[in-house]
Design an enzyme around this catalytic site. Structure first.
Site, short mmCIF file in Angstrom:
data_model
loop_
_atom_site.label_atom_id
_atom_site.label_comp_id
_atom_site.label_asym_id
_atom_site.label_seq_id
_atom_site.Cartn_x
_atom_site.Cartn_y
_atom_site.Cartn_z
N ASP A 114 -2.25 -4.93 -0.11
CA ASP A 114 -1.84 -6.23 0.44
C ASP A 114 -2.67 -6.66 1.64
O ASP A 114 -3.03 -7.84 1.77
CB ASP A 114 -0.35 -6.25 0.78
N GLN B 161 0.81 -1.21 0.00
CA GLN B 161 0.00 0.00 0.00
C GLN B 161 0.85 1.27 0.00
O GLN B 161 2.05 1.24 0.32
CB GLN B 161 -0.91 0.01 1.23
N HIS B 162 0.20 2.38 -0.34
CA HIS B 162 0.67 3.75 -0.12
C HIS B 162 1.76 4.25 -1.06
O HIS B 162 1.97 5.45 -1.15
CB HIS B 162 1.22 3.94 1.31
#
Length: 467
Positions: A237, A71-72
């Site tokens: 994820d 992520q991110h």
């Protein structure tokens, strides 16, 4: 037999599983490593995916594929679809000051929690975009589109399928074909789970402009239908892991990967103004309140390096020391920390004496310290779980399984070791071609008497940590 593929593009590696769409039976799989670092050129992810696909026997007989990704991460593309600069990953903390500035500029933590369900920290994409605008204005000016790691890989797959060319030079589709899902979008800091829409005003606040953003798809909506195989929306994820482990309402999942996460499946969105709980969406249309620590499995890697043993031997060592390691406490802020938000903190050892100066004591303290951080995360979640499921690479350690109940104070359910992110992605892909009936394998339950003194000492040790 109809086959589907699931991809886990994590911080450390890329895993590909090929499964029967109806039963979930594993047919074949592949894996390839990613380079270390907190900023990585996305081409490394593509190269690793190609190697993992090759090791898994290719995709010629696959009907659908889905990508679960870390992520991110900030992936910036120019007007031609070229990567502007190396992607900043979730564990890159250089945007900590940008996060603090953004929180202040919008009116404080509560304003952010109300807007997008989460209070930005250095991990979030929105803070990395502010950092880019401030520190690399030329690169910011070249940025025509912003996407997440899993978005970028799905987009590259679409180009490869369309051209029939799976190589480093596979053509890319137009930028306006970029797509994502609500789960991963909810970790950017500029998409609202409660409203189900981008907050482009927050993106402009951070970046000064509004680049093109990926379309946000529903859980069972194909991202790219014109290819040889259907490409599912994919997801982050943690959202994929929830699918892979079969998490249901009332479950709390503790995932011990590079980062440590504690998340629950919820029916309604959350908004925690303290910032401890990120109010994410999941990959099913529900929600996934989540608490993340930066330090998990790598704490054990570090302890294994210090003691000069393998991870299996580290587990054996830890079980030789008594609960509480005779007072030795390790605070595992080895890469700063996200929860609590201490991005520049470092690790520390407390209670070191001649008696505790043994490899066994250090091994035990490392595992207990890692688990104490996750137990604090479970407390922050504020829910009384019906089940606590322990997954992730570090959950394969026998010491982790046996010590966890003494730290968490509740029995721990451990599913069989598996690539849960890749499996969850494969399950999402299967929903595009059939109604999957994937039966979960038997789990193991670990019980143990709680030892409150361990967490008490850990709490006292963390009060001395300064940024």
């Amino acid at each position: 037999m109809t086959l589907v593929a699931g991809v886990d593009s994590s911080t450390q590696s890329c895993k590909v599983v090929i499964r029967d769409a109806e039963t979930g039976a594993l047919v074949r799989q592949g894996r390839a490593p990613h380079p270390d670092g907190t900023e990585v050129h996305p081409s490394h992810w593509w190269d690793a995916l190609l190697r993992a696909i090759e090791e898994a026997g290719g995709l010629d007989d696959v009907s659908a594929i889905s990508v679960g990704g870390q992520q991110h991460g900030m992936v910036c593309l120019d007007e031609s679809g070229n990567v502007v600069r190396d992607a900043l990953l979730w564990n890159d903390t250089r945007s900590a000051q940008a996060a603090a500035d953004l929180v202040t500029e919008l009116g404080g933590p509560e304003a952010w929690a109300t807007a997008v369900g989460s209070v930005p920290v250095a991990s979030f994409t929105v803070t990395k975009l502010r950092w880019l605008a401030e520190h690399e204005p030329d690169n910011a000016a070249r940025t025509a589109a912003v996407c997440l790691p899993h978005d970028w890989l799905s987009w590259r797959l679409a180009g490869a399928f369309a051209s029939g060319t799976f190589s480093a030079d596979s053509p890319v589709p137009p930028l306006d074909q970029l797509a994502t899902d609500r789960g991963d979008a909810s970790g950017t800091g500029y998409w609202s789970p409660s409203a189900g829409a981008y907050r482009t005003d927050l993106l402009k606040l951070a970046f000064g402009s509004i680049p093109l953003l990926p379309r946000v798809l529903g859980p069972a909506e194909a991202a790219y239908e014109g290819s040889a195989a259907l490409i599912a929306p994919g997801t982050g994820d943690n959202m994929a892991a929830a699918l892979g482990v079969g998490a249901r309402s009332g479950d709390v999942v503790v995932s011990l990967g590079t980062s440590g996460t504690v998340f629950a499946v919820a029916e309604s969105p959350s908004a925690d103004p303290s910032g401890a709980v990120a109010g994410f969406a999941d990959a099913t249309g529900r929600f996934l309140p989540l608490v993340c620590t930066l330090n998990a499995a790598r704490v054990m890697d570090a302890a294994a390096r210090i003691t000069g043993v393998s991870l299996d031997a580290l587990s054996d060592l830890a079980l030789q020391a008594p609960p509480g390691a005779d007072g030795l406490t390790l605070v595992p802020y080895l890469e700063g920390e996200r929860t609590p938000n201490r991005p520049t903190a470092t690790g520390s050892v407390h209670g070191l004496t001649l008696a505790t100066s043994t490899p066994a004591h250090l091994a035990r303290a490392a595992i207990e310290g890692m688990l104490c951080g996750l137990a604090d995360a479970l407390d922050a979640l504020g829910t009384k779980p019906e089940r606590v499921l322990l997954i992730g690479g570090a959950a394969r350690s026998e010491a982790v399984r046996r010590i966890a109940p003494t730290i968490f104070g509740v029995p721990i359910t451990v599913p069989p070791p598996a690539e849960y992110v890749a499996n969850g992605a494969a399950y999402q892909a299967a929903t595009l071609v059939t109604t999957p009936d994937w039966r979960s394998e038997e789990t193991e339950t670990y019980e143990g008497d709680a030892v409150p003194a361990i967490r008490d000492r850990y709490a006292r040790a963390t009060t001395h940590i300064l940024d």
